[in-house]
Every structure is written in C-alpha cells, then in structure tokens.
Design a protein around this motif. Structure first.
Motif, mmCIF file in Angstrom:
data_model
loop_
_atom_site.group_PDB
_atom_site.id
_atom_site.type_symbol
_atom_site.label_atom_id
_atom_site.label_comp_id
_atom_site.label_asym_id
_atom_site.label_seq_id
_atom_site.Cartn_x
_atom_site.Cartn_y
_atom_site.Cartn_z
ATOM 1 N N ASN A 125 0.829 -1.203 0.000
ATOM 2 C CA ASN A 125 0.000 0.000 0.000
ATOM 3 C C ASN A 125 0.861 1.249 0.000
ATOM 4 N N HIS A 126 1.877 1.270 0.889
ATOM 5 C CA HIS A 126 2.808 2.405 0.882
ATOM 6 C C HIS A 126 4.120 2.035 1.557
ATOM 7 N N ILE A 127 5.118 2.821 1.242
ATOM 8 C CA ILE A 127 6.421 2.773 1.919
ATOM 9 C C ILE A 127 6.564 4.121 2.609
ATOM 10 N N VAL A 144 4.252 6.692 -1.533
ATOM 11 C CA VAL A 144 5.274 6.934 -0.521
ATOM 12 C C VAL A 144 4.642 7.845 0.512
ATOM 13 N N GLU A 145 4.781 7.459 1.775
ATOM 14 C CA GLU A 145 4.178 8.224 2.881
ATOM 15 C C GLU A 145 5.304 8.984 3.588
ATOM 16 N N LEU A 146 5.250 10.314 3.514
ATOM 17 C CA LEU A 146 6.237 11.142 4.210
ATOM 18 C C LEU A 146 5.677 11.456 5.589
ATOM 19 N N HIS A 186 11.017 4.174 7.162
ATOM 20 C CA HIS A 186 10.462 3.888 8.488
ATOM 21 C C HIS A 186 9.635 2.608 8.524
ATOM 22 N N HIS A 187 8.748 2.394 7.557
ATOM 23 C CA HIS A 187 7.968 1.152 7.538
ATOM 24 C C HIS A 187 7.442 0.872 6.137
ATOM 25 N N ILE A 188 7.009 -0.379 5.993
ATOM 26 C CA ILE A 188 6.373 -0.799 4.745
ATOM 27 C C ILE A 188 4.970 -1.275 5.115
ATOM 28 N N VAL A 213 6.592 -3.240 10.110
ATOM 29 C CA VAL A 213 5.570 -3.566 9.101
ATOM 30 C C VAL A 213 4.202 -3.082 9.598
ATOM 31 N N GLU A 214 3.497 -2.422 8.697
ATOM 32 C CA GLU A 214 2.104 -2.028 8.932
ATOM 33 C C GLU A 214 1.233 -2.905 8.045
ATOM 34 N N ILE A 215 0.108 -3.358 8.563
ATOM 35 C CA ILE A 215 -0.879 -4.019 7.698
ATOM 36 C C ILE A 215 -2.140 -3.157 7.694
HETATM 37 CO CO LIG Z 1 1.931 4.009 7.255
#
Ligand SMILES: [Co+2]
Ligand SMILES: CC[C@@H](C(=O)O)C(=O)SCCNC(=O)CCNC(=O)[C@H](O)C(C)(C)COP(=O)(O)OP(=O)(O)OC[C@H]1O[C@@H](n2cnc3c(N)ncnc32)[C@H](O)[C@@H]1OP(=O)(O)O
Length: 134
Positions: A6-8, A53-55, A78-80, A129-131
C-alpha cells in the motif's frame, strides 16, 4: 495473507521541505498535508502509479517516530505497509506465530480511513511492518 504494497513510509525532519522536493524536483503528485494526532504524525502521500510513498513528520511530544528521527536525524525509511483482506484474521494468525502486534492489539483507523496495525521490527528482520485492511 499479504496483498499489494500500500505504501512505503519515510520519516522526515521537515515535511514541507520533503514535500517540495518530491513535487518540484522529482515531479511527483503529492497530497495535502494531514495532521493525525491519534498517530502522532503529520503525513503527505506521494502518489505513484504502482504505490504510494508516505512522508511522516513527528506530531506531538509522544510521537512514535520521534526516537527514530533522533537516531537518524536526516530521516530514513520507516515502515512498509502491506494490504490484507481481513485484519483481525491476519492479526490472530500473526500473533499465533509469535509476532508482536504493537499497541493494544486493536486496529486503529489509518490515514486512508481503513483499519491498520503495526508489527514489531525485531520480529521481521529489522523492518517495521504495517498491515492495512482494504
Ligand atoms: Co503508514
Ligand atoms: C499515518 C498513519 C499510519 C498510516 O495509516 O499509514 C502510519 O503509518 S502511523 C506511523 C507512525 N506510527 C508507528 O510507527 C506506530 C508503530 N510504532 C511503534 O510502536 C514504535 O515506533 C516502535 C516500532 C515500537 C519503536 O518504538 P521506539 O520508542 O522508537 O522504541 P525504540 O527506539 O526503543 O526501538 C526499539 C528497537 O526497534 C528499532 N526500531 C524502532 N523503529 C524502527 C523502525 N521504524 N524500523 C526498524 N527498526 C526500528 C530501534 O532501533 C530499536 O532497536 P535497538 O536500538 O537495536 O534496540
């Protein structure tokens, strides 16, 4: 269990400057900044054809990304975030496998209005990791 990325996420010390770099130098489409006090961050999404990409910039004294930026003051990955179809089923399966689900174990509503959970980076080869349920 895992679907699309979904995002990095990248933690940044200065969200306005990072946003300007992605928009004006790299020529990307960027969202408006969004303050999410319940997550302790302000966020801008860089919209790409195949993912986002999430800043992330810290918001508030208890921001979960503050100590990360103290260790990496210029910022860093920071996370995926992976998509899952059923977040509660995913959570229960991951917990049964011994992975630590962060927080109280109950999903929070994330930046896209969907339920999210985080898994401890020490249980996934040093990667937070985020789900997200989609
Ligand atoms: Co996130
Ligand atoms: C915008 C909303 C939402 C969305 O919809 O997308 C988001 O993405 S919100 C994003 C911010 N929220 C979170 O990150 C929540 C989950 N995170 C946490 O609970 C904490 O950040 C953490 C992962 C438990 C770390 O907490 P911290 O206080 O930083 O603890 P330590 O500094 O003691 O770290 C312990 C250990 O883990 C290493 N670490 C920390 N963060 C990361 C990381 N992002 N990637 C990889 N490793 C990480 C840290 O270096 C420590 O290791 P050692 O030094 O070896 O002990």
């Amino acid at each position: 269990m895992l679907g699309r990325i979904n995002h990095i996420a990248i933690a940044v010390p200065d969200l306005a400057r990072a946003t300007a770099t992605y928009r004006d130098v790299l020529g990307a489409r960027v969202s408006q900044p969004q303050a999410l006090p319940e997550h302790g961050v302000s966020v801008v999404f860089v919209e790409l054809d195949n993912t986002k990409v999430e800043l992330l910039e810290p918001l508030g004294a208890d921001s979960p990304i503050r100590s990360f930026l103290e260790k990496a003051p210029t910022g860093g990955m920071h996370h995926i975030c992976y998509e899952v179809e059923d977040i509660l089923a995913a959570r229960d399966r991951l917990k049964a496998s011994g992975l630590r689900v962060l927080g109280d174990g109950n999903p929070k509503i994330g930046a896209h209005g969907k339920p999210v959970l985080f898994l401890h980076p020490k249980d996934l080869d040093g990667t937070l990791v985020e789900i997200e349920e989609v």
